[in-house]
Structures are given as C-alpha cells and as structure tokens.
Design an enzyme around this catalytic site. Sequence first.
Site, PDB file in Angstrom:
ATOM      1  N   GLY A  92      54.104 132.290  22.948  1.00  7.55           N
ATOM      2  CA  GLY A  92      53.189 132.381  21.629  1.00  7.55           C
ATOM      3  C   GLY A  92      51.774 131.985  22.262  1.00  7.55           C
ATOM      4  O   GLY A  92      51.291 131.660  23.381  1.00  7.55           O
ATOM      5  N   GLY A 140      57.985 132.336  24.028  1.00  9.50           N
ATOM      6  CA  GLY A 140      58.330 133.228  22.856  1.00  9.50           C
ATOM      7  C   GLY A 140      58.890 134.545  23.382  1.00  9.50           C
ATOM      8  O   GLY A 140      59.547 135.212  22.575  1.00  9.50           O
ATOM      9  N   GLU A 163      57.459 124.798  28.559  1.00  6.63           N
ATOM     10  CA  GLU A 163      56.713 124.060  27.822  1.00  6.63           C
ATOM     11  C   GLU A 163      56.673 122.556  28.042  1.00  6.63           C
ATOM     12  O   GLU A 163      55.446 122.154  27.561  1.00  6.63           O
ATOM     13  CB  GLU A 163      57.551 124.159  26.483  1.00  6.63           C
ATOM     14  CG  GLU A 163      57.534 125.572  25.829  1.00  6.63           C
ATOM     15  CD  GLU A 163      58.709 126.693  26.288  1.00  6.63           C
ATOM     16  OE1 GLU A 163      58.508 127.732  25.870  1.00  6.63           O
ATOM     17  OE2 GLU A 163      59.237 126.249  27.244  1.00  6.63           O
ATOM     18  N   ASP A 171      61.385 125.913  22.872  1.00 11.30           N
ATOM     19  CA  ASP A 171      61.942 126.038  21.586  1.00 11.30           C
ATOM     20  C   ASP A 171      62.341 127.613  21.553  1.00 11.30           C
ATOM     21  O   ASP A 171      63.296 128.079  22.265  1.00 11.30           O
ATOM     22  CB  ASP A 171      60.585 125.847  20.450  1.00 11.30           C
ATOM     23  CG  ASP A 171      59.535 126.715  20.594  1.00 11.30           C
ATOM     24  OD1 ASP A 171      59.416 127.222  21.914  1.00 11.30           O
ATOM     25  OD2 ASP A 171      58.555 126.947  19.790  1.00 11.30           O
TER      26      ASP A 171
END
Length: 385
Positions: A92, A140, A163, A171
Amino acid sequence: MSDKTETTTNTNTNTGTGTAAAAAAPEVLTEVRGQVGFITLNRPKALNALSLGMVRELMRTLLAWRQDPQVLAVAIRGSNKEGAFGAFCAGGDIRFLHRAGTEGNPQLEDFFTEEYALNHLIHHYGKPYIAFMDGIVMGGGMGISQGASLRIVTERTRMAMPETAIGLFPDVGGGYFLSRCPGHVGEWLALTGNTIGAADAVAAKLADGSMASADQAAVWEALGTQSFGDGAAVQQWVESKLIATSPGGISARSQIDHYFGLPDVPAIMAALEAAADDDWCRSTAATLRQRSPLMLFVVLEQIRRARAMNLADDLRMERDMVRHCFHLRPGQSETLEGIRALAVDKDHAPRWNPARIEDVSAATARAFFDSPWPAHAHPLATLAG
C-alpha cells in the site's frame, strides 16, 4: 465489448494527491484482448504501491469483467521504470497512510475497507485470475495475488509481508494465507518480515509455480491471441509454460518450526537468544529486536487466531486491528511512528512504545482484537466465506 478495448484511469485524482504531471500517467492499465482481461499496475516509480484510486479501479474492472462473457480469465502484472514486469507491487501507499492518519483524513478508513473487499473478491472471483508475481511482491501486492487461481513467481521474485517493521501487521488477508503455510512458517514470515525467493514461495504454498522472467512477455502477449474453450483452458495453457521444478523445502524449516511454534513472543525470543552460538538464531533474534515489540505480540495472536477462520472472518478481524493501529492509543500509533522512521523522516530509528519486548502488556495486545463495531455495522459485514 469489442475484441480489443482499453481503459485507463488516473487514480491520483481519486485521492486528491496527484500533480498535473502525475495526472498524465494512468496508474492502472486495463484491456481485453481476445478472451482475456489484462491488468497492468503502472506506478513504477513507487514500485506500484497501491493508492485508493488504484484499489477502486481494480475493483471496478474486476466486477465488470466478472459479468462479461467475453472475458474468460484475468491476468495481472506490474511494471518497472523500463517497462512491463520486473516489479509486481510493493504494498500500500504508506506515505498516503501516514499523511491521512496524521491529518485525520477519512480516506484512511476507506482505503482499508475497500482494499480488503478487493482482496476478498479476488479470492472468490469465479474466473481464473492469473498473477505474474515478478520482482517485488510485498504487503498489498500479496493481497492482490494470494487469491489468484494461479500464482506465478520468477527468479526475480522478492516476496515478504514486512509490516512489523513499520508497526503494522500482515493485513490484506495475511492472517489467512500465512496461517496456512506449512508448520510455523507463517509465524516466522509474519514476525520477522523476512524476504523469500521463488523456491521458498512455492515451498511455503504462497506460489503455484515458476516461470523464467524472460518468458513472461511472450506468454502475456500470446494469451490475447489464443482461442480457448473456457476459463479453465486459459489457466491450463499458462500452466503448461511453467518451469518443471523438483519439490524443495524451506531452508531452516526445522528451526522455524521449533522456535516459532513456541507459545508466545517472550518464549520465542528467550529461546533464540539462548542459542546465540547458532548464526540463524542470532540473526533471527536481532531482526525481531528491530521490529515493533507490541506488534510482534499482536501478529503472533493474529496468525494463530486466523488458522481457525475463513477468509471473510479473517478480513473482518484485520479491519478491526487496523482501526486500532491508528486509534487505539491516541498520539501513540506504532504504525504512524514506523512509517515516519522508514519513509517520511527516513532516520530508520523508530521510537517503539514500549521499546522492549519484555515491557509489552499482553492486555494492550489483546485489545487489538476487540471490534470497534457491532457485527451488523461492521464495514465488511457483507463478506461471505
């Protein structure tokens, strides 16, 4: 839809962050050639990091193609500064996340809700979705590839869920797909954020097969000129182009399972540091000491809870968790601090709170799993299975 249609979108306008120069460069390229829908992520200077606009365009395109009988299958790739392939997606847009989180921009909430809905759609797409995972595949980028019906890696693939280095957690469905890696490989990847290549990705069940990077362009182009009876035939044709490889194991697998199968983070650290004469243990312990201590606790719990969850429940749990990453402790977001250190000030010296694994409160870590919403009002309430 005609035999060859092309749609381009400038996703910068959707987040209000683009410049006039950036407006000339669409970040997602889509076209239908023959019987296949083709997607190229086209933000090479940012290693194709996903913006909110890109997420929205991917969702719009995939929903349209799911209903289009001309499109039997979808293929997705990234691009680099020299052209197609070479970099899939680095994750992301963390600079946007930092800015939005600092300013209280509600698009922060939109980004995660819509990204996770996109991840769910890909896993349940119903047509072959073929991901050419060349180069960087992180965060992502894993979210838009792990749900693929065919996940192709190359000798250039560098895969990770890094992360914990920015005070976040893996995530985009990371709890779901990492928890399904063999043994305790998922815990190892999630806590350390270590990068793996093609062979380990296949062994970890995070990829289905390999292709030489030099062969990708020819396969991609030929996909649009072949005649296929159905979507399964599209995927079978691509599978026939994969490199036959002997099954291999993940290096240090026995050590991974031994240490990352221990009951909690303090036990893992104590055991690794007690074996300091072993190079792998010493290196792994040093890596964990650099990560957010609090998020190590959160992430270990995430992976272990997710083993008993379906994808939709895992994504709802992760949506709860990400809300807490930015709002659980006002003014003390591990995520904002981690992004600041890595990508904003670039001092690579995050001030984690607490600073040491030994000082983490288990109660604070458990609070990340309390949903801020009643079930009927959850942003992802409508996801099924």
